[in-house]
Enzyme design. Structure first.
Site, PDB file in Angstrom:
ATOM      1  N   SER A 265      55.285  22.871 -18.692  1.00 22.32           N
ATOM      2  CA  SER A 265      54.264  22.832 -17.649  1.00 22.32           C
ATOM      3  C   SER A 265      52.943  23.349 -18.193  1.00 22.32           C
ATOM      4  O   SER A 265      52.874  23.957 -19.254  1.00 22.32           O
ATOM      5  CB  SER A 265      54.697  23.692 -16.460  1.00 22.32           C
ATOM      6  N   LYS A 266      51.921  23.094 -17.425  1.00 27.85           N
ATOM      7  CA  LYS A 266      50.575  23.512 -17.802  1.00 27.85           C
ATOM      8  C   LYS A 266      50.535  25.016 -18.040  1.00 27.85           C
ATOM      9  O   LYS A 266      49.916  25.507 -18.975  1.00 27.85           O
ATOM     10  CB  LYS A 266      49.641  23.112 -16.666  1.00 27.85           C
ATOM     11  N   ARG A 267      51.223  25.746 -17.200  1.00 25.03           N
ATOM     12  CA  ARG A 267      51.181  27.203 -17.308  1.00 25.03           C
ATOM     13  C   ARG A 267      51.821  27.731 -18.596  1.00 25.03           C
ATOM     14  O   ARG A 267      51.436  28.760 -19.104  1.00 25.03           O
ATOM     15  CB  ARG A 267      51.813  27.856 -16.080  1.00 25.03           C
ATOM     16  N   GLY A 269      51.494  26.449 -21.476  1.00 25.83           N
ATOM     17  CA  GLY A 269      50.444  26.401 -22.484  1.00 25.83           C
ATOM     18  C   GLY A 269      49.542  27.611 -22.384  1.00 25.83           C
ATOM     19  O   GLY A 269      49.223  28.251 -23.384  1.00 25.83           O
TER      20      GLY A 269
END
Ligand code: GLU
Length: 510
Positions: A265-267, A269
């Protein structure tokens, strides 16, 4: 007759394209090119509530950066233009109505408030509401109302949707090119909305199937999250009478977190310091996210890394150019289970590409970084320096830390190095070395090395002590590329000046 291969990448412009989305585009592209077919880009923007300004431009720019070229699309045009679904809105209603006429779909007039009440009622009983075969005939639908009642409601402007009439309990037999045969019983599936009068727009399912049909798509290659929609899509093709030309399907495995647990997920990263997007992104609200491009990755390295996240060539080969990927890619070798993303490996790929890049190409990328440090240097010299150091760098920006001493003299000397080497006879040896260097005719690395070596051996000095002391004066630290290469590149005057400076700053030693 074999149909010409036509695939599409069909993103919804709801935000920046995740690296998993880029992988989907890449696999479609590789498949199209391998089969001499067409790669189509279709923008699926019928969900106006999730539309994000700038997302479409971002998607196009990402594909361009990756070298994924589009045959038909929003900018390229093509025989099935337009390729943005919001510009095709008048196409879809007819198809929805055809299904209603054939008894495969129906009007539903439930208001949002009525649906909320139904949901609440179910929840109170500990159940989840599903708009399905069990309830559709009891609700405000054209299955229960008379044709006149339906017409009256439409004419007076009531809002309606068209829902697919999912068979009550049918085994749908499907085939996936990656997963093989899949069978699902429709008993558990709900009646999806196909069209909404509120915004005169189709939903994803209707627009997607109609467009894939009209655009003569032969293979649908997309993320695993669409697998649950496959029975509906099969049944829609059948309802339209298009099963004969229905595309083949391949659902790609998820990209997993570096831990292997859960979807990337984006988080992740943000938390672990790696990009999950191809390009940096700033949302309309001003939120920013890192991108591979801006973080210093080469597009080829990113593409190579992505290609291997889910596809396995069946050999030990890891470095693939786009042409090699086109030649070797196959859906049969795409795995069923999730592909774990390894940020370390992404950096490794970049380092591999960096060391194989031409020195002049790297120089062109490094010169602006040098300029940022206030250094203007001759490109030919920079190319030599880059050639000496590129194997130690992961990103072009690393070259500065590895090479700054070619461009400016050290102002400080590493304390540990000083403690270790600036002692005993070493400073005196350095003074001797200075005289030797000042008197040599040839100041190239190939001439310097044997001259200094002979002097050390003839005098019975310790090579390690002399060379480490010398290195300290030249670069201020104990590591770096071959010392004689440094001398040759910075030249005699600068070499001597650095020795003088070290002697002046560190003294003659104890
Ligand atoms: N618009 C869908 C998406 O955003 C496309 C799914 C498909 O390829 O069918 O992923």
């Amino acid at each position: 007759m074999e149909r010409r291969v036509r695939v599409r990448f069909a993103p919804s412009p709801t935000g920046p394209l995740h690296m998993g989305g880029v992988r989907t585009a890449l696999y479609n592209y590789l498949f199209a090119r391998q089969h001499g077919g067409d790669f189509i880009l279709r923008i699926e923007d019928t969900d106006s509530q999730r539309f994000v300004p700038g997302a479409e431009a971002y998607i196009l720019e990402s594909l361009k950066w990756c070298g994924i070229t589009i045959d038909e699309g929003v900018n390229e045009g093509g025989p099935h233009a337009p390729y943005r679904q919001s510009e095709r809105r008048e196409i879809y209603l007819k198809y929805a109505l055809d299904l209603v006429a054939a008894g495969q779909a129906y009007y539903a007039f439930d208001t949002p408030a009525e649906l909320d009440a139904l949901r609440a009622e179910c929840e109170a009983r500990g159940e989840t509401f599903s708009y399905n075969h069990a309830v559709r005939e009891t609700l405000a639908t054209s299955l229960r109302l008379t044709p006149d009642e339906v017409q009256t409601r439409i004419d007076r402007g009531d809002q309606w949707v068209i829902r697919f009439r999912m068979p009550a309990g049918e085994e749908v037999h499907m085939h996936d090119l990656i997963r093989g045969d899949v069978t699902v019983n429709t008993a558990t599936l709900d009646d999806k909305v196909l069209y909404k009068s509120a915004d005169s727009l189709p939903t994803y399912h209707l627009a997607n199937i109609v467009d894939d049909h009209l655009m003569e798509i032969t293979h649908v290659i997309r993320g695993e999250e669409w697998l649950p929609s496959l029975p509906l899509h099969y049944l829609l093709y059948r309802a339209f009478g298009w099963s004969d030309t229905q595309p083949a399907f391949a659902h790609l495995p998820l990209l997993l977190k570096p831990t292997g647990k859960g979807k990337l997920s984006k988080r992740d990263g943000d938390k672990m310091g790696f990009p999950v997007f191809p390009l940096a992104w700033t949302s309309p609200e001003g939120e920013t996210a890192h991108g591979y491009r801006e973080d210093g990755y080469f597009a080829e390295a990113f593409v190579n890394m992505l290609a291997l996240l889910g596809w396995n060539p069946g050999t030990e080969q890891e470095i693939f150019s786009m042409d090699q990927l086109i030649a070797q890619f196959s859906l049969e070798r795409v795995g069923k289970s999730g592909a774990r993303f390894n940020p370390e490996k992404a950096r490794w790929f970049n380092a591999q590409y960096l060391r194989h890049k031409d020195n002049n190409e790297l120089t062109a990328l490094f010169l602006p970084i040098l300029a940022g440090h206030g250094v203007t240097a001759d490109p030919q010299t920079v190319a030599r320096i880059v050639g000496l150091l590129k194997e130690r760098a992961t990103f072009v920006r690393d070259l500065w830390d590895l090479s700054w001493f070619f461009f400016r003299a050290p102002e400080e000397y590493d304390a540990k190095g000083v403690q270790k080497f600036w002692k005993g006879d070493n400073p005196a040896r350095l003074t001797e070395l200075r005289s030797l260097l000042a008197g040599l005719d040839d100041f190239t690395a190939t001439a310097l090395e044997p001259a200094v070596h002979d002097w050390v051996v003839t005098n019975g000095y310790s090579m390690g002590q002399v060379m480490n002391t010398f290195r300290l004066t030249m670069v201020g630290q104990s590591s770096g590329p071959a010392i004689f290469d440094i001398c040759e590149i910075i030249g005699r005057d600068e070499t001597l000046a650095r020795i003088d400076r070290a002697l002046a700053q560190l003294g003659q030693g104890a």
